[in-house]
Write a protein that holds these residues in place. Structure first.
Motif, mmCIF file in Angstrom:
data_model
loop_
_atom_site.group_PDB
_atom_site.id
_atom_site.type_symbol
_atom_site.label_atom_id
_atom_site.label_comp_id
_atom_site.label_asym_id
_atom_site.label_seq_id
_atom_site.Cartn_x
_atom_site.Cartn_y
_atom_site.Cartn_z
ATOM 1 N N LEU A 148 0.855 -1.182 0.000
ATOM 2 C CA LEU A 148 0.000 0.000 0.000
ATOM 3 C C LEU A 148 0.893 1.235 0.000
ATOM 4 C CD1 LEU A 148 -2.626 -1.126 2.670
ATOM 5 C CD2 LEU A 148 -2.675 -1.476 0.197
ATOM 6 N N VAL A 149 0.862 1.995 -1.081
ATOM 7 C CA VAL A 149 1.726 3.154 -1.260
ATOM 8 C C VAL A 149 0.923 4.425 -0.998
ATOM 9 C CG1 VAL A 149 3.263 4.375 -2.837
ATOM 10 C CG2 VAL A 149 3.043 1.876 -2.996
ATOM 11 N N ASP A 150 1.238 5.129 0.082
ATOM 12 C CA ASP A 150 0.529 6.351 0.458
ATOM 13 C C ASP A 150 -0.995 6.172 0.377
ATOM 14 O OD1 ASP A 150 2.002 8.358 1.546
ATOM 15 O OD2 ASP A 150 1.909 9.689 -0.178
ATOM 16 N N PRO A 151 -1.534 5.171 1.064
ATOM 17 C CA PRO A 151 -2.976 4.932 0.986
ATOM 18 C C PRO A 151 -3.783 6.111 1.502
ATOM 19 C CG PRO A 151 -1.987 3.652 2.762
ATOM 20 C CD PRO A 151 -0.858 4.219 1.969
ATOM 21 N N SER A 152 -4.923 6.361 0.870
ATOM 22 C CA SER A 152 -5.783 7.472 1.247
ATOM 23 C C SER A 152 -6.304 7.303 2.674
ATOM 24 C CB SER A 152 -6.969 7.573 0.299
ATOM 25 O OG SER A 152 -6.550 7.865 -1.007
ATOM 26 N N ASP A 153 -6.499 8.431 3.339
ATOM 27 C CA ASP A 153 -7.203 8.480 4.621
ATOM 28 C C ASP A 153 -8.684 8.615 4.279
ATOM 29 O OD1 ASP A 153 -8.441 9.201 6.985
ATOM 30 O OD2 ASP A 153 -6.945 10.699 7.548
ATOM 31 N N VAL A 154 -9.422 7.518 4.326
ATOM 32 C CA VAL A 154 -10.789 7.514 3.809
ATOM 33 C C VAL A 154 -11.741 8.348 4.659
ATOM 34 C CG1 VAL A 154 -10.549 5.297 2.649
ATOM 35 C CG2 VAL A 154 -11.307 5.356 5.038
ATOM 36 N N GLN A 155 -11.372 8.616 5.905
ATOM 37 C CA GLN A 155 -12.231 9.419 6.769
ATOM 38 C C GLN A 155 -12.031 10.910 6.545
ATOM 39 O OE1 GLN A 155 -14.675 8.248 8.734
ATOM 40 N NE2 GLN A 155 -15.240 10.370 9.253
ATOM 41 N N LEU A 156 -10.873 11.302 6.015
ATOM 42 C CA LEU A 156 -10.546 12.726 5.890
ATOM 43 C C LEU A 156 -11.575 13.508 5.081
ATOM 44 C CD1 LEU A 156 -8.712 15.127 6.359
ATOM 45 C CD2 LEU A 156 -7.264 14.321 4.474
ATOM 46 N N PRO A 157 -11.998 13.056 3.893
ATOM 47 C CA PRO A 157 -12.997 13.836 3.152
ATOM 48 C C PRO A 157 -14.286 14.053 3.929
ATOM 49 C CG PRO A 157 -12.016 12.169 1.739
ATOM 50 C CD PRO A 157 -11.574 11.860 3.135
ATOM 51 N N LEU A 158 -14.644 13.099 4.789
ATOM 52 C CA LEU A 158 -15.873 13.218 5.568
ATOM 53 C C LEU A 158 -15.719 14.166 6.745
ATOM 54 C CD1 LEU A 158 -16.877 9.447 5.592
ATOM 55 C CD2 LEU A 158 -17.707 11.244 4.059
ATOM 56 N N ASP A 159 -14.474 14.444 7.149
ATOM 57 C CA ASP A 159 -14.208 15.348 8.274
ATOM 58 C C ASP A 159 -14.013 16.794 7.834
ATOM 59 O OD1 ASP A 159 -14.365 13.200 9.979
ATOM 60 O OD2 ASP A 159 -12.196 12.912 10.135
ATOM 61 N N LEU A 160 -13.986 17.042 6.525
ATOM 62 C CA LEU A 160 -13.808 18.404 6.030
ATOM 63 C C LEU A 160 -15.097 19.210 6.202
ATOM 64 C CD1 LEU A 160 -11.857 17.718 2.714
ATOM 65 C CD2 LEU A 160 -10.916 18.322 4.953
ATOM 66 N N GLU A 161 -14.968 20.530 6.106
ATOM 67 C CA GLU A 161 -16.120 21.437 6.182
ATOM 68 C C GLU A 161 -16.210 22.257 4.886
ATOM 69 O OE1 GLU A 161 -15.641 23.823 9.680
ATOM 70 O OE2 GLU A 161 -15.956 22.139 11.035
ATOM 71 N N PRO A 165 -18.244 18.455 4.265
ATOM 72 C CA PRO A 165 -17.689 17.126 3.936
ATOM 73 C C PRO A 165 -17.784 16.843 2.445
ATOM 74 C CG PRO A 165 -19.837 16.939 4.993
ATOM 75 C CD PRO A 165 -19.444 18.374 5.110
ATOM 76 N N LYS A 166 -16.802 16.085 1.939
ATOM 77 C CA LYS A 166 -16.791 15.647 0.543
ATOM 78 C C LYS A 166 -17.396 14.242 0.495
ATOM 79 C CE LYS A 166 -14.379 19.380 -0.175
ATOM 80 N NZ LYS A 166 -15.017 20.591 -0.742
ATOM 81 N N LEU A 167 -18.645 14.154 0.076
ATOM 82 C CA LEU A 167 -19.363 12.890 0.114
ATOM 83 C C LEU A 167 -19.141 12.055 -1.131
ATOM 84 C CD1 LEU A 167 -22.740 14.095 1.647
ATOM 85 C CD2 LEU A 167 -20.682 13.270 2.821
ATOM 86 N N VAL A 168 -18.667 12.695 -2.212
ATOM 87 C CA VAL A 168 -18.425 12.004 -3.476
ATOM 88 C C VAL A 168 -17.080 12.463 -4.015
ATOM 89 C CG1 VAL A 168 -19.191 11.706 -5.864
ATOM 90 C CG2 VAL A 168 -20.875 11.769 -4.017
ATOM 91 N N MET A 169 -16.283 11.512 -4.499
ATOM 92 C CA MET A 169 -15.003 11.832 -5.148
ATOM 93 C C MET A 169 -15.038 11.279 -6.560
ATOM 94 S SD MET A 169 -12.803 13.297 -2.874
ATOM 95 C CE MET A 169 -11.133 12.808 -3.230
ATOM 96 N N HIS A 170 -14.655 12.122 -7.536
ATOM 97 C CA HIS A 170 -14.681 11.713 -8.933
ATOM 98 C C HIS A 170 -13.390 10.984 -9.300
ATOM 99 C CE1 HIS A 170 -18.357 13.841 -9.456
ATOM 100 N NE2 HIS A 170 -17.826 15.024 -9.203
ATOM 101 N N ASP A 171 -13.532 9.951 -10.109
ATOM 102 C CA ASP A 171 -12.391 9.133 -10.526
ATOM 103 C C ASP A 171 -11.917 9.608 -11.898
ATOM 104 O OD1 ASP A 171 -10.461 7.211 -10.525
ATOM 105 O OD2 ASP A 171 -11.815 5.494 -10.632
ATOM 106 N N GLY A 172 -11.230 10.750 -11.929
ATOM 107 C CA GLY A 172 -10.734 11.302 -13.191
ATOM 108 C C GLY A 172 -11.560 12.481 -13.651
ATOM 109 N N ASP A 173 -11.299 12.926 -14.881
ATOM 110 C CA ASP A 173 -11.936 14.146 -15.368
ATOM 111 C C ASP A 173 -12.772 13.950 -16.632
ATOM 112 O OD1 ASP A 173 -9.895 13.682 -17.152
ATOM 113 O OD2 ASP A 173 -8.759 15.489 -16.649
#
Length: 233
Positions: free
Chosen positions: A121-134, A136-144
């Protein structure tokens, strides 16, 4: 990537198989990445292993998902399972994931442990971090791409937490250097956290993740740190 399209059910994924050797190494990439970031690593492995890189649905040359609703990491792990069944590479595989791709690799391993010989696991995401933002980021897009897939962060976080368990296989967590977050150019995106808060949280998250997977021995790799369990059990 120079890829072949493989049918995984209702859509096709772009994947590239290179190298030659007795082992199989599968790379799971970060958001919007089709595998280009692994080029130097793949070149180093080319005489020792068969290597698979792939693009998730909606990334690079892969087809879009048939349904546009945000999916979970478990859905993406099942997508990888179907791809591996289609290409027919030798199992068990060594699974290497980066960022969100590392979380997908973790969920995959916890769900189908008999198909994985080792986990990196290389620099794995902190999956709780987006939910703790103000806010919260409830959806993350996979690319553009306009037809890109996206991740339901609440569902994904629950799956990731459930997957944090002793795996019984060699595993390692590699984290970026201390101070990496202090160089972020968009601190306003990460409110209410300061960059100092994020840097400390990132290192703590990886230490705790490694411990939950059975890792206990830290070692320096150039400007990164890793924690791992090299013996099964």
């Amino acid at each position: 990537m120079s890829a072949t399209l493989f049918d995984v059910g209702d859509y096709r994924l772009a994947a590239e198989i290179t190298g030659d050797g007795p082992s199989t190494v599968v790379f799971s990439s970060g958001l919007g990445d089709a595998g280009e970031a692994w080029a130097a690593t793949i070149a180093a492995l080319s005489t020792r292993a068969r290597v698979l890189t792939y693009a998730r649905a909606g990334v690079s040359e892969s087809d879009a998902l048939p349904a546009p609703a945000p999916r979970s990491y478990g859905d993406a792990a099942d997508e990888l399972r179907r791809l591996l069944a289609t290409v027919g590479l030798k199992e068990p595989v060594v699974l290497v994931g980066h960022s969100i791709g590392a979380i997908i690799a973790l969920v995959f391993t916890a769900t189908w442990p008999d198909t994985v010989a080792g986990l990196v696991l290389v620099d794995p995401s902190d999956v709780q971090l987006p939910l703790d933002l103000e806010p919260p980021k409830l959806v993350m897009h996979d690319g553009d791409r306009e037809d890109r897939a996206s991740f339901d962060m609440r569902r994904g976080a629950a799956e990731a937490v459930a997957s944090r368990q002793h795996l019984g296989i060699p595993n390692v967590v590699i984290t970026s250097r201390v101070g990496r977050w202090l160089e972020v150019a968009t601190p306003e995106f990460w409110q209410p956290f300061s960059l100092e808060d994020l840097d400390e949280r990132w290192q703590r998250h990886h230490r705790e993740l490694a411990t939950s997977l059975g890792g206990s021995r830290p070692a320096s790799i150039q400007d990164r740190w890793c924690w791992g369990a090299t013996d099964p059990g």
